[in-house]
Enzyme design. Structure first.
Site, PDB file in Angstrom:
ATOM      1  N   MET A  49      35.234  56.854  -4.106  1.00 50.29           N
ATOM      2  CA  MET A  49      34.735  56.963  -5.083  1.00 50.29           C
ATOM      3  C   MET A  49      34.289  57.928  -6.225  1.00 50.29           C
ATOM      4  SD  MET A  49      34.753  52.443  -5.161  1.00 50.29           S
ATOM      5  CE  MET A  49      33.643  52.482  -3.937  1.00 50.29           C
ATOM      6  N   CYS A 136      44.289  60.700  -7.729  1.00 48.36           N
ATOM      7  CA  CYS A 136      43.700  60.767  -9.116  1.00 48.36           C
ATOM      8  C   CYS A 136      44.456  60.940  -9.895  1.00 48.36           C
ATOM      9  CB  CYS A 136      42.486  61.219  -9.042  1.00 48.36           C
ATOM     10  SG  CYS A 136      41.616  61.696 -10.751  1.00 48.36           S
ATOM     11  N   LYS A 175      45.357  61.452   0.638  1.00 46.15           N
ATOM     12  CA  LYS A 175      45.364  59.764   0.388  1.00 46.15           C
ATOM     13  C   LYS A 175      46.520  60.093  -1.265  1.00 46.15           C
ATOM     14  CE  LYS A 175      42.262  56.705  -1.536  1.00 46.15           C
ATOM     15  NZ  LYS A 175      42.313  56.637  -3.063  1.00 46.15           N
ATOM     16  N   ARG A 261      35.927  49.086  -3.923  1.00 43.78           N
ATOM     17  CA  ARG A 261      34.762  48.505  -4.997  1.00 43.78           C
ATOM     18  C   ARG A 261      34.267  46.730  -4.111  1.00 43.78           C
ATOM     19  NH1 ARG A 261      39.896  47.858  -9.539  1.00 43.78           N
ATOM     20  NH2 ARG A 261      40.340  47.958  -6.850  1.00 43.78           N
TER      21      ARG A 261
HETATM   22  C1  FMN Z   1      34.496  54.290  -9.530  1.00 40.13           C
HETATM   23  C2  FMN Z   1      35.526  54.889  -8.635  1.00 40.13           C
HETATM   24  C3  FMN Z   1      36.439  55.749  -8.098  1.00 40.13           C
HETATM   25  C4  FMN Z   1      36.988  56.701  -7.441  1.00 40.13           C
HETATM   26  N1  FMN Z   1      37.119  57.765  -7.013  1.00 40.13           N
HETATM   27  C5  FMN Z   1      38.629  57.878  -5.680  1.00 40.13           C
HETATM   28  C6  FMN Z   1      37.743  59.238  -5.740  1.00 40.13           C
HETATM   29  O1  FMN Z   1      36.698  60.210  -5.585  1.00 40.13           O
HETATM   30  N2  FMN Z   1      39.046  59.542  -4.091  1.00 40.13           N
HETATM   31  C7  FMN Z   1      39.882  58.701  -3.726  1.00 40.13           C
HETATM   32  O2  FMN Z   1      41.107  58.781  -3.605  1.00 40.13           O
HETATM   33  N3  FMN Z   1      40.139  57.520  -5.036  1.00 40.13           N
HETATM   34  C8  FMN Z   1      39.400  57.341  -5.558  1.00 40.13           C
HETATM   35  N4  FMN Z   1      38.779  56.180  -6.059  1.00 40.13           N
HETATM   36  C9  FMN Z   1      40.602  55.077  -5.499  1.00 40.13           C
HETATM   37  C10 FMN Z   1      39.449  54.792  -4.409  1.00 40.13           C
HETATM   38  O3  FMN Z   1      39.105  54.927  -2.567  1.00 40.13           O
HETATM   39  C11 FMN Z   1      40.432  52.961  -3.688  1.00 40.13           C
HETATM   40  O4  FMN Z   1      41.513  53.932  -3.416  1.00 40.13           O
HETATM   41  C12 FMN Z   1      40.662  52.076  -5.491  1.00 40.13           C
HETATM   42  O5  FMN Z   1      39.311  52.186  -6.016  1.00 40.13           O
HETATM   43  C13 FMN Z   1      41.729  50.728  -4.707  1.00 40.13           C
HETATM   44  O6  FMN Z   1      41.022  50.600  -3.378  1.00 40.13           O
HETATM   45  P1  FMN Z   1      39.414  49.107  -4.222  1.00 40.13           P
HETATM   46  O7  FMN Z   1      40.828  48.474  -4.699  1.00 40.13           O
HETATM   47  O8  FMN Z   1      39.265  48.304  -2.744  1.00 40.13           O
HETATM   48  O9  FMN Z   1      38.602  49.827  -4.795  1.00 40.13           O
HETATM   49  C14 FMN Z   1      38.553  55.767  -6.745  1.00 40.13           C
HETATM   50  C15 FMN Z   1      37.775  54.687  -7.430  1.00 40.13           C
HETATM   51  C16 FMN Z   1      37.116  53.768  -8.145  1.00 40.13           C
HETATM   52  C17 FMN Z   1      37.176  52.644  -8.149  1.00 40.13           C
END
Ligand code: FMN
Length: 384
Positions: A49, A136, A175, A261
């Site tokens: 994240m 992203c 990813k 999250r």
């Molecule tokens: C604040 C934030 C930043 C994120 N940055 C990235 C990142 O740098 N690289 C990536 O592959 N996914 C990124 N994601 C996506 C997360 O890795 C994840 O796939 C997505 O939040 C869904 O999962 P969750 O519901 O458990 O948060 C980001 C998500 C959030 C909320």
């Protein structure tokens, strides 16, 4: 009044995974086909994240998780920055090689030579794997051909995967999202192309690029991908309780579950998953645990980033961690107004001490006398 966030599992009605143990849930290996492997002892991965999962945050989660985190992934890092020795990119890549392992460094970009160069730098840094970001959604990333745009450029992506996987001994993983948009869901085709090109694991966030973070993650797509490739698939999206993490592993072919999250709201979630799997009572953090975690986070940030940057990060974590707490909004208000980490901890420590002593009304009285008086008078509960 709850004194902890309400993280109700969103399992379908009538579904209950039960109390455990779940002996069939175990780790997996990434990189059967590469020259080195990543042994993921627990199938639960801290999601990358950006702006959140830097080294201090990852170590804070690890400490709260005991052994519960199977794999760490850095925030995404621009290959342009990394290969030009940009200081910000280098800082984002930094990790403690003893504590933070296994760890993958995630990169984004589209320039083949820079992707390969970045992968080599990552291998030299001692990381256990390189992850390529194809999820992203940010316009400034996709406009330059990186992130989710790679879901529309399958050939380019396959060339990048092949070239990076050939250049390094450590596993290269990818990813992805479900697709670019609802009418172009192509995660299975992309995953197969990546696997053929040498990717050793695929993480799937079950939303499209156009969805951003709206709606629900589609775990059917995670399952479809997991059934279509031989390499391990890690599912991502909306897992917010230990029960859900177990349930996703039980009901899909995914080998791992990624948690993002929910780990900000509940940094103990990986330990709780471990408890559930072992059949132990799931341990909730005490108020002292919560205060200690914030202190640890601040200590880890000290020296790694400018002092002025620390209060912002503390506020970010505290804001998520105290959602759903009785009088959490008052604590957040006080902390938001504090200028230094030291001032913040006066409020944070006072709040959690009061929670531990079951004496919140007096803390409220001190924090905001006029509100507290009403509460003391009529014994009303204020849940914010
Ligand atoms: C604040 C934030 C930043 C994120 N940055 C990235 C990142 O740098 N690289 C990536 O592959 N996914 C990124 N994601 C996506 C997360 O890795 C994840 O796939 C997505 O939040 C869904 O999962 P969750 O519901 O458990 O948060 C980001 C998500 C959030 C909320």
């Amino acid at each position: 009044m709850p004194n902890a966030p309400d993280l109700t599992p969103e399992l379908p009605e009538g579904v209950d995974v039960g109390p455990g143990p779940f002996p069939q849930i175990g780790g997996f290996v990434i990189g059967e086909q590469s020259r080195t492997q990543i042994h993921v002892a627990r199938p639960f991965v801290l999601a990358p994240m950006s702006g959140v999962t830097d080294s201090p945050f990852r170590q804070t989660i690890q400490a709260a998780s005991e052994q519960g985190v199977g794999l760490l992934v850095t925030e995404f890092i621009s290959v342009e920055g990394l290969t030009r020795a940009n200081l910000k990119a280098a800082a984002r890549m930094s990790f403690d090689p003893v504590i933070e392992r296994p760890i993958e460094v995630q990169i984004f970009g589209a320039d083949l030579e820079r992707m390969v160069h970045a992968a080599v730098l990552i291998e030299e840094s001692g990381a256990q794997g390189v992850d390529i970001n194809c999820g992203c959604p940010a316009p400034k990333v996709v406009k330059r051909g990186g992130g989710a745009e790679l879901m529309r450029q399958c050939d380019t992506l396959a060339r990048i995967v092949e070239a990076t996987a050939t250049a390094v001994r450590i596993p290269v993983t990818v990813k992805i999202r479900a697709g670019w948009s609802a009418d172009s869901i192509n995660a299975v085709a992309i995953a197969k192309a990546c696997e053929s090109a040498g990717a050793q694991a695929i993480a799937v966030h079950g939303r499209t690029r156009m969805q951003l973070y709206a709606g629900k993650a589609d775990w059917q797509i995670v399952d479809d991908v997991a059934k279509a490739v031989r390499v391990p698939v890690i599912g991502s999206g909306d897992v917010c309780t230990p029960q859900e993490a177990v349930w996703r592993l039980q009901t899909t072919a995914a080998k791992g579950v990624m948690i993002g999250r929910a780990a900000i709201m509940n940094p103990w979630i990986f330990r709780q998953i471990d408890d559930l799997i072992a059949g132990r009572p799931v341990r909730d953090p005490t108020p002292a645990d919560r205060a200690q975690l914030l202190h640890r986070f601040a200590d880890l940030m000290g020296g790694r980033m400018p002092d002025h940057a620390i209060p912002g990060r503390l506020k970010q974590l505290l804001a998520r961690m105290t959602k759903g707490f009785s009088h959490g909004s008052l604590l957040r208000e006080k902390v938001m107004r504090a200028a230094t980490a030291q001032d913040m901890f006066v409020w944070i420590d006072g709040f959690f001490d009061a929670v531990a002593a079951d004496d919140l009304p007096h803390w409220v009285q001190m924090a905001r006398p006029e509100v507290a008086q009403v509460e003391l008078d009529d014994h009303a509960g204020i849940i914010t």
